[in-house]
Write a protein that holds these residues in place. Sequence first.
Motif, PDB file in Angstrom:
ATOM      1  N   ARG A  13       0.931  -1.319  -0.021  1.00 35.45           N
ATOM      2  CA  ARG A  13       0.008  -0.072  -0.118  1.00 35.45           C
ATOM      3  C   ARG A  13       0.743   1.201   0.047  1.00 35.45           C
ATOM      4  O   ARG A  13       0.786   2.069  -0.770  1.00 35.45           O
ATOM      5  N   ASN A  14       2.145   1.328   0.851  1.00 33.02           N
ATOM      6  CA  ASN A  14       2.756   2.354   0.982  1.00 33.02           C
ATOM      7  C   ASN A  14       3.532   2.529  -0.492  1.00 33.02           C
ATOM      8  O   ASN A  14       3.778   3.762  -1.010  1.00 33.02           O
ATOM      9  N   ARG A  15       4.072   1.258  -1.180  1.00 35.36           N
ATOM     10  CA  ARG A  15       4.712   1.713  -2.440  1.00 35.36           C
ATOM     11  C   ARG A  15       3.607   2.060  -3.728  1.00 35.36           C
ATOM     12  O   ARG A  15       3.930   2.869  -4.310  1.00 35.36           O
ATOM     13  N   ILE A  16       2.657   1.729  -3.493  1.00 33.20           N
ATOM     14  CA  ILE A  16       1.416   2.231  -4.621  1.00 33.20           C
ATOM     15  C   ILE A  16       1.386   3.751  -4.174  1.00 33.20           C
ATOM     16  O   ILE A  16       1.092   4.289  -5.292  1.00 33.20           O
ATOM     17  N   LYS A  17       1.110   4.034  -2.966  1.00 36.73           N
ATOM     18  CA  LYS A  17       1.077   5.487  -2.540  1.00 36.73           C
ATOM     19  C   LYS A  17       2.285   6.221  -3.138  1.00 36.73           C
ATOM     20  O   LYS A  17       2.287   7.450  -3.708  1.00 36.73           O
ATOM     21  N   GLN A  18       3.473   5.878  -2.962  1.00 32.38           N
ATOM     22  CA  GLN A  18       4.532   6.518  -3.212  1.00 32.38           C
ATOM     23  C   GLN A  18       4.565   6.622  -4.822  1.00 32.38           C
ATOM     24  O   GLN A  18       4.933   7.777  -5.410  1.00 32.38           O
ATOM     25  N   LYS A  19       4.246   5.622  -5.746  1.00 32.04           N
ATOM     26  CA  LYS A  19       4.226   5.540  -7.066  1.00 32.04           C
ATOM     27  C   LYS A  19       3.267   6.483  -7.640  1.00 32.04           C
ATOM     28  O   LYS A  19       3.336   7.380  -8.546  1.00 32.04           O
ATOM     29  N   LYS A  20       1.921   6.558  -6.867  1.00 32.61           N
ATOM     30  CA  LYS A  20       1.004   7.389  -7.419  1.00 32.61           C
ATOM     31  C   LYS A  20       1.346   9.038  -7.098  1.00 32.61           C
ATOM     32  O   LYS A  20       1.091   9.789  -7.973  1.00 32.61           O
ATOM     33  N   PHE A  63      12.290  16.394  -9.659  1.00 30.85           N
ATOM     34  CA  PHE A  63      11.493  15.377 -10.070  1.00 30.85           C
ATOM     35  C   PHE A  63      12.292  14.167 -10.150  1.00 30.85           C
ATOM     36  O   PHE A  63      11.952  12.999  -9.939  1.00 30.85           O
ATOM     37  N   VAL A  64      13.528  14.343 -10.635  1.00 29.23           N
ATOM     38  CA  VAL A  64      14.514  13.162 -10.798  1.00 29.23           C
ATOM     39  C   VAL A  64      14.874  12.685  -9.443  1.00 29.23           C
ATOM     40  O   VAL A  64      15.203  11.625  -9.404  1.00 29.23           O
ATOM     41  N   LEU A  65      15.129  13.731  -8.338  1.00 34.33           N
ATOM     42  CA  LEU A  65      15.488  13.228  -7.126  1.00 34.33           C
ATOM     43  C   LEU A  65      14.108  12.359  -6.360  1.00 34.33           C
ATOM     44  O   LEU A  65      14.437  11.251  -5.789  1.00 34.33           O
ATOM     45  N   HIS A  66      12.987  12.873  -6.858  1.00 32.19           N
ATOM     46  CA  HIS A  66      11.791  12.123  -6.238  1.00 32.19           C
ATOM     47  C   HIS A  66      11.690  10.584  -7.013  1.00 32.19           C
ATOM     48  O   HIS A  66      11.392   9.462  -6.290  1.00 32.19           O
ATOM     49  N   PHE A  67      12.013  10.632  -8.418  1.00 29.74           N
ATOM     50  CA  PHE A  67      12.003   9.224  -8.925  1.00 29.74           C
ATOM     51  C   PHE A  67      13.002   8.384  -8.412  1.00 29.74           C
ATOM     52  O   PHE A  67      12.900   7.092  -8.236  1.00 29.74           O
ATOM     53  N   ILE A  68      14.185   8.849  -8.316  1.00 27.57           N
ATOM     54  CA  ILE A  68      15.351   8.052  -7.525  1.00 27.57           C
ATOM     55  C   ILE A  68      14.962   7.552  -6.428  1.00 27.57           C
ATOM     56  O   ILE A  68      15.211   6.465  -5.826  1.00 27.57           O
ATOM     57  N   LYS A  69      14.204   8.429  -5.458  1.00 29.99           N
ATOM     58  CA  LYS A  69      13.866   8.054  -4.287  1.00 29.99           C
ATOM     59  C   LYS A  69      12.778   6.960  -4.330  1.00 29.99           C
ATOM     60  O   LYS A  69      12.900   5.828  -3.642  1.00 29.99           O
ATOM     61  N   VAL A  70      11.750   7.033  -5.272  1.00 29.49           N
ATOM     62  CA  VAL A  70      10.773   6.157  -5.315  1.00 29.49           C
ATOM     63  C   VAL A  70      11.235   4.644  -5.771  1.00 29.49           C
ATOM     64  O   VAL A  70      11.049   3.818  -5.495  1.00 29.49           O
TER      65      VAL A  70
END
Length: 110
Positions: A13-20, A63-70
Motif C-alpha cells: 500500500r505504501n509503495r503504491i501511494k509513493q508511485k501514485k 523530479f529526478v530526485l523524487h524518481f530516484i527515491k521512489v
Amino acid sequence: MEKELHEQYEYARNRIKQKKRLYYHFVFFTLCSLFLFMAVYFFETAIELNWCIWIITLWLFIFVLHFIKVFITDRFMNKYWERDQIDRLVALQQKKITQLQSKIESNNSK
C-alpha cells in the motif's frame, strides 16, 4: 502468520501511494512546464532571460530526485533490507561475543 501478511499489505500500500504521488508529480510538472512556455512565448514577456527554462530545469532536477527515491532508494533499502542488515550485524556481534567469552575462558583455565 497474519502479522507478516499485514506487513506485506502495508508495504504494498505504501509503495503504491509513493508511485501514485510520483505520477501526479510528473503530470503536474508537465502541465506547468507547458503553461510556462506558453506564458513566455505567447505573451512575449519583456524579460530577456528565459526564467522559465531555469524554473523548469530546477523542477526537473527535483523530479529526478523524487524518481530516484521512489524507484531506486526505497525499492532496495526498505524495511526488509533494514531487518536483514540488523540481523547480520547482531549475528556478527554474537560471534564476537562468543569469541571473547571463549578467549576469557581459555585464559582463566591457564
